[in-house]
Enzyme design. Structure first.
Site, mmCIF file in Angstrom:
data_model
loop_
_atom_site.group_PDB
_atom_site.id
_atom_site.type_symbol
_atom_site.label_atom_id
_atom_site.label_comp_id
_atom_site.label_asym_id
_atom_site.label_seq_id
_atom_site.Cartn_x
_atom_site.Cartn_y
_atom_site.Cartn_z
ATOM 1 N N ASP A 18 -33.694 -34.876 32.211
ATOM 2 C CA ASP A 18 -33.530 -34.673 33.637
ATOM 3 C C ASP A 18 -32.176 -33.987 33.845
ATOM 4 O O ASP A 18 -31.328 -33.993 32.951
ATOM 5 C CB ASP A 18 -33.590 -36.027 34.347
ATOM 6 C CG ASP A 18 -33.588 -35.883 35.850
ATOM 7 O OD1 ASP A 18 -33.993 -34.825 36.348
ATOM 8 O OD2 ASP A 18 -33.165 -36.838 36.529
ATOM 9 N N ASP A 47 -38.453 -41.029 36.754
ATOM 10 C CA ASP A 47 -38.476 -40.684 35.329
ATOM 11 C C ASP A 47 -39.242 -41.711 34.497
ATOM 12 O O ASP A 47 -39.485 -41.488 33.305
ATOM 13 C CB ASP A 47 -37.046 -40.587 34.777
ATOM 14 C CG ASP A 47 -36.264 -39.443 35.385
ATOM 15 O OD1 ASP A 47 -36.822 -38.334 35.454
ATOM 16 O OD2 ASP A 47 -35.108 -39.650 35.800
ATOM 17 N N ASN A 81 -44.025 -48.520 -14.737
ATOM 18 C CA ASN A 81 -44.164 -49.764 -15.508
ATOM 19 C C ASN A 81 -45.613 -50.246 -15.542
ATOM 20 O O ASN A 81 -46.121 -50.674 -16.581
ATOM 21 C CB ASN A 81 -43.269 -50.850 -14.914
ATOM 22 C CG ASN A 81 -41.806 -50.627 -15.255
ATOM 23 O OD1 ASN A 81 -41.488 -50.039 -16.290
ATOM 24 N ND2 ASN A 81 -40.916 -51.080 -14.379
ATOM 25 N N ASN A 109 -40.885 -57.746 -10.831
ATOM 26 C CA ASN A 109 -40.945 -57.121 -9.509
ATOM 27 C C ASN A 109 -39.893 -57.701 -8.581
ATOM 28 O O ASN A 109 -39.226 -56.997 -7.827
ATOM 29 C CB ASN A 109 -42.343 -57.304 -8.921
ATOM 30 C CG ASN A 109 -42.620 -56.326 -7.791
ATOM 31 O OD1 ASN A 109 -42.232 -55.170 -7.858
ATOM 32 N ND2 ASN A 109 -43.295 -56.798 -6.750
ATOM 33 N N ASP A 157 -32.728 -41.163 34.331
ATOM 34 C CA ASP A 157 -32.096 -42.353 34.892
ATOM 35 C C ASP A 157 -32.626 -42.732 36.269
ATOM 36 O O ASP A 157 -32.037 -43.566 36.955
ATOM 37 C CB ASP A 157 -30.582 -42.161 34.977
ATOM 38 C CG ASP A 157 -30.188 -41.012 35.908
ATOM 39 O OD1 ASP A 157 -31.093 -40.279 36.376
ATOM 40 O OD2 ASP A 157 -28.982 -40.835 36.168
ATOM 41 N N ASP A 167 -36.465 -55.795 -7.098
ATOM 42 C CA ASP A 167 -36.409 -55.617 -5.639
ATOM 43 C C ASP A 167 -35.103 -56.124 -5.041
ATOM 44 O O ASP A 167 -34.589 -55.557 -4.068
ATOM 45 C CB ASP A 167 -37.585 -56.333 -4.962
ATOM 46 C CG ASP A 167 -38.784 -55.406 -4.788
ATOM 47 O OD1 ASP A 167 -38.587 -54.181 -4.885
ATOM 48 O OD2 ASP A 167 -39.887 -55.904 -4.560
#
Length: 814
Positions: free
Chosen positions: A333, A634, A698, A723, A630, A727
């Site tokens: 705007d 809008d 793997n 795993n 604003d 991780d």
């Protein structure tokens, strides 16, 4: 008195006194603080969203194990326990639980951090408590509360109108009617339909203009919106990032199914134990999937939200952070976003172009007495005219509030005769000392539609004689960057009935046969750092487009100041850089989708057209579109955009529709937020690359080895433990630094590149595994199966940790 839930299913048919008695409240003093607290515990929070702080913790914990593979694995682990392998089954379950706890803890911390940030911009309401007006979060509204409403406010609960003044409410969310409806106090029949309940206001709607005092009757899921919400279970539309995650999930499912089924068939063919083979296949499936991806995404987003908060950007919808990084078009705007937002009145001129005191006075009366839509235009007029006029002989009689269809505001004023500024007489009653004047101001073309005459140099002439001069002067002022409004009036002095009526009322049909009086000329300079901010956005690969309700000359002047090639001549060619609301009206939706690619400036745009433009941009070449605004007008465009952005002082309805709230109305702040969004996306991709490539390598090598070995190369519990161990360190990725080159342009999911990266680096990892396999078999020749598995377990963890995306390849993705 003990609280009890009273049914008010048809409260609009009850009188105010009845509801006051049932709800044990007072329209003047409201509830006490203690009573409000007890009612909040009794009725629950005033919300139709089933989330918040706890989420709850139990559901968050359970969600860590919602994967079908995990559930099957737990089931088979329990089965193995009954088949005489309790130690293995217990260890596998412990690993799964520890992995789930790790994800739960990270997501919990992320969610709490986000809720704290979102509380900074939560919707609030003015409530009468203990006889005083206080501001309280809308979630804490309870039945019996007396709330004060003004233009721009979200209506927080289903309520009955106690008193109102020019109150108009947009109820499109409930009735589908886009035009605001007027609300007044009264009693209606119990069978009257929702859209005709003029004495009631409902949650989910918002005030367009006027003020009111209302009594809350229903909250939360007991409201009309809550009832609909319970039935439909609406979800937010999927973000571009969420779409990418879903596609990535499908891709992993395909790889996993192929791998698992193949391994299971091969192991069964070689007559290995079925249960162990099944567990091994499931373990490979779990090992292949980036198990902590949801936690990694949540942690990345939480860290991103914290960093964005430091840059004065508050995240309201966590998943939208990634969309912010993917955004390639930003629509804005004009007023208050690209300009300073402090509109100033430069001059009040007559039709001939000369400054005129009557034009100034009439504009002041119109702005001084308006009580509807709060806006900077009226503030500018009031500030300019302070101490210039004495209004003791003027009194407001009625008002037709501004709306975004008419684009004008009308005030009916009573004026005591013989005033020094205006001298009018009542032709039928020369002895009367009071007359009435309708004064209307608004967009010039809308004002001209209401006028049949014009006042020039003190004379009244037919408007057709001076219309071309009027439009020429309007265009000249616009090209200089000024915003111009029209001002007209109509004397009401001959209608005896109106003159004698104590409560004169006017409506929209009275806005005809008026006299154009002159122009109001405003200026609003661009922000000092606007060019630098737009340059920063362009460097980030984001093109900026202007969508404004102002006339095309003013908007094109702004566009030229910020370096946009503007052609204000109406054209059907696609090389034009400006499109106006009237032109858009005549366009087909498919034509608009093609046209918007070539347009940088949209002028004279109505609120509903803003939404059309946003949707057309999203359809055009798969853009990720942001919108920043604003104002009340809008809200629909913000909701329609991939990235909806508002500011902290915006109306509640606008902030509620947005994904982000800027604590400073500055595009430079937004540019910093975009960079943070891209850092968050980049760090998420790092985990995806590392996890998928290492895991695939793997799992592929183990699947291949299982064909040649007489035993399983790794036990299921070892695969799960591996795993988990790989991780845990990868969770630190959320705080990793990101190279400048990576945040220079929008980022999106690229499944083809992820597949390529996974295959290349995964197979490279598998090569190391097979080398280890060869060394173990032909050189070290381990004496036991356990030694083989232990050695391969250690090597697999090391190789997985070493598969870090190469900088060149990583940048190639982006």
């Amino acid at each position: 008195m003990a609280l009890r839930k009273v049914k008010h299913s048809e409260f609009w048919s009850n009188s105010l006194s009845e509801l006051e008695h049932k709800l044990q409240t007072s329209p003047k003093k409201g509830l006490t603080s203690q009573d409000a607290e007890s009612r909040l515990l009794f009725y629950g929070k005033n919300s139709v969203k089933k989330h918040k702080k706890s989420h709850n913790l139990l559901s968050l914990w359970v969600s860590q194990f919602k994967s079908p593979i995990i559930i099957i694995f737990i089931f088979t682990s329990v089965l193995s326990f009954f088949l005489g392998q309790p130690e293995d089954a217990l260890l596998i379950i412990v690993i799964v639980i520890v992995s789930g706890f790790l994800g739960f803890w990270q997501e919990r911390g992320a969610l709490y951090a986000i809720y704290k940030l979102q509380d900074l911009v939560q919707s609030k309401t003015t409530v009468i408590r203990d006889g005083s007006n206080v501001i309280t979060p809308s979630e804490k509204i309870v039945p019996g509360d007396i709330i004060i409403l003004k233009s721009g406010d979200n209506i927080p609960a289903d309520s009955i109108v106690i008193e109102s003044r020019d109150l108009f409410v947009n109820e499109a969310t409930l009735t589908g009617e886009s035009y605001p409806v007027e609300k007044i106090s009264g009693v209606l029949h119990k069978d009257i339909p929702l859209k005709e309940r003029s004495n009631s206001v409902f949650m989910g709607t918002f005030v367009v203009s006027g003020t009111a005092k209302v009594m809350v009757v229903k909250t939360g899921f007991h409201t009309e919106l809550g009832r609909i919400s319970n039935k439909l279970k609406h979800k937010n539309p999927e973000t571009d990032f969420e779409h990418g995650v879903r596609k990535f999930g499908y891709f992993l499912m395909e790889i996993t199914l192929i791998l698992v089924i193949s391994i299971l068939i091969i192991n069964v063919y070689f007559e290995r134990p079925v249960l162990e083979s099944f567990l091994f296949s499931l373990a490979l499936a779990i090992g292949l999937a980036p198990q902590l991806l949801p936690a990694i995404i949540s942690v990345n987003l939480a860290h991103g939200a914290k960093r964005m908060a430091n840059e004065k950007v508050i995240v309201k919808r966590l998943a939208a952070i990634e969309n912010l990084g993917s955004m390639n078009i930003l629509c804005s705007d004009k007023t208050g976003t690209l300009t300073v937002g402090e509109v100033k009145l430069k001059s009040a001129i007559d039709v001939g172009g000369n400054e005129d005191n009557k034009v100034l006075l009439y504009s002041y009366l119109n702005s001084k007495f308006e009580t509807g839509f709060t806006n900077p235009i009226d503030k500018a007029i009031r500030d300019f005219c302070t101490d210039k006029f004495d209004l003791k002989d003027y009194q407001k009689v009625d008002e037709i509030p501004y709306d975004f269809i008419r684009k004008r505001l009308t005030i009916l004023v009573s004026i005591t005769n013989n005033h020094s500024d205006i001298k009018l007489t009542c032709s039928d009653h020369p002895n009367r000392t009071t007359t009435f004047v309708m004064i209307t101001k608004g967009a010039l073309y809308n004002i001209l539609d209401s006028c049949s005459k014009a006042e020039i140099y003190g004379k009244i002439v037919d408007i057709s004689k001076v219309k071309q001069d009027i439009l020429r002067r309007y265009e000249e002022l616009g090209k200089q960057g000024f915003r111009v409004l029209g001002l007209c009036y109509k004397n009401i002095i001959d209608d005896n009935k109106m003159l004698e009526a104590p409560n004169i009322r006017i409506d929209k049909k009275d806005e005809t046969q008026m006299t154009l009086l002159g122009f109001l000329v405003f200026f609003d300079p661009i922000k000092p750092d606007l060019l630098e901010s737009i340059s920063s956005l362009r460097k980030l690969g984001i093109s900026v487009k202007i969508i404004s309700g102002d006339n095309k000359y003013v908007v094109s002047s702004l566009g030229k100041q910020i370096g946009m090639p503007i052609n204000t001549t109406a054209s059907t060619d696609f090389d034009t850089a400006i499109l106006t609301g009237p032109e858009l009206h005549s366009m087909r939706p498919d034509a608009l989708v093609t046209k918007v690619k070539y347009v940088d400036v949209f002028a004279e745009i109505e609120p509903n057209q803003k939404e059309q433009i946003i949707l057309a941009l999203r359809k055009s070449e798969g853009n990720v579109v942001g919108y920043i605004g604003d104002g009340i007008n809008d809200a629909s465009a913000i909701h329609a955009a991939d990235v909806g952005i508002s500011v902290d002082n915006a109306p509640d309805v606008t902030k509620e529709a947005s994904d982000f709230v800027l604590l400073e109305k500055d595009l430079g702040v937004l540019a910093d937020g975009v960079s943070e969004g891209r850092r968050t996306f980049a760090n998420t991709m790092k985990y995806v690359f590392m996890a998928t490539s290492a895991n695939f390598g793997n799992m592929f090598s183990m699947a291949g080895a299982s064909i040649f070995l007489s035993f399983l190369p790794l036990l299921p519990k070892q695969i799960l433990l591996m795993n988990l161990l790989t991780d845990i360190p990868e969770m630190a990725i959320s705080t990793d630094k990101v190279d400048k080159e990576i945040i220079e342009k929008p980022r999106r999911w690229n499944i083809k590149f992820i597949r390529k990266f996974m295959l290349v680096f995964g197979l490279l990892s598998a090569v190391f595994d097979f080398i280890t396999f060869g060394i173990l078999i032909f050189i070290l020749n381990p004496s036991t199966t356990e030694q083989f598995r232990t050695t391969w377990f250690i090597e697999s963890i090391i190789s997985a940790c070493l598969i870090v995306p190469d900088r060149t390849n990583f940048k190639t993705y982006f």
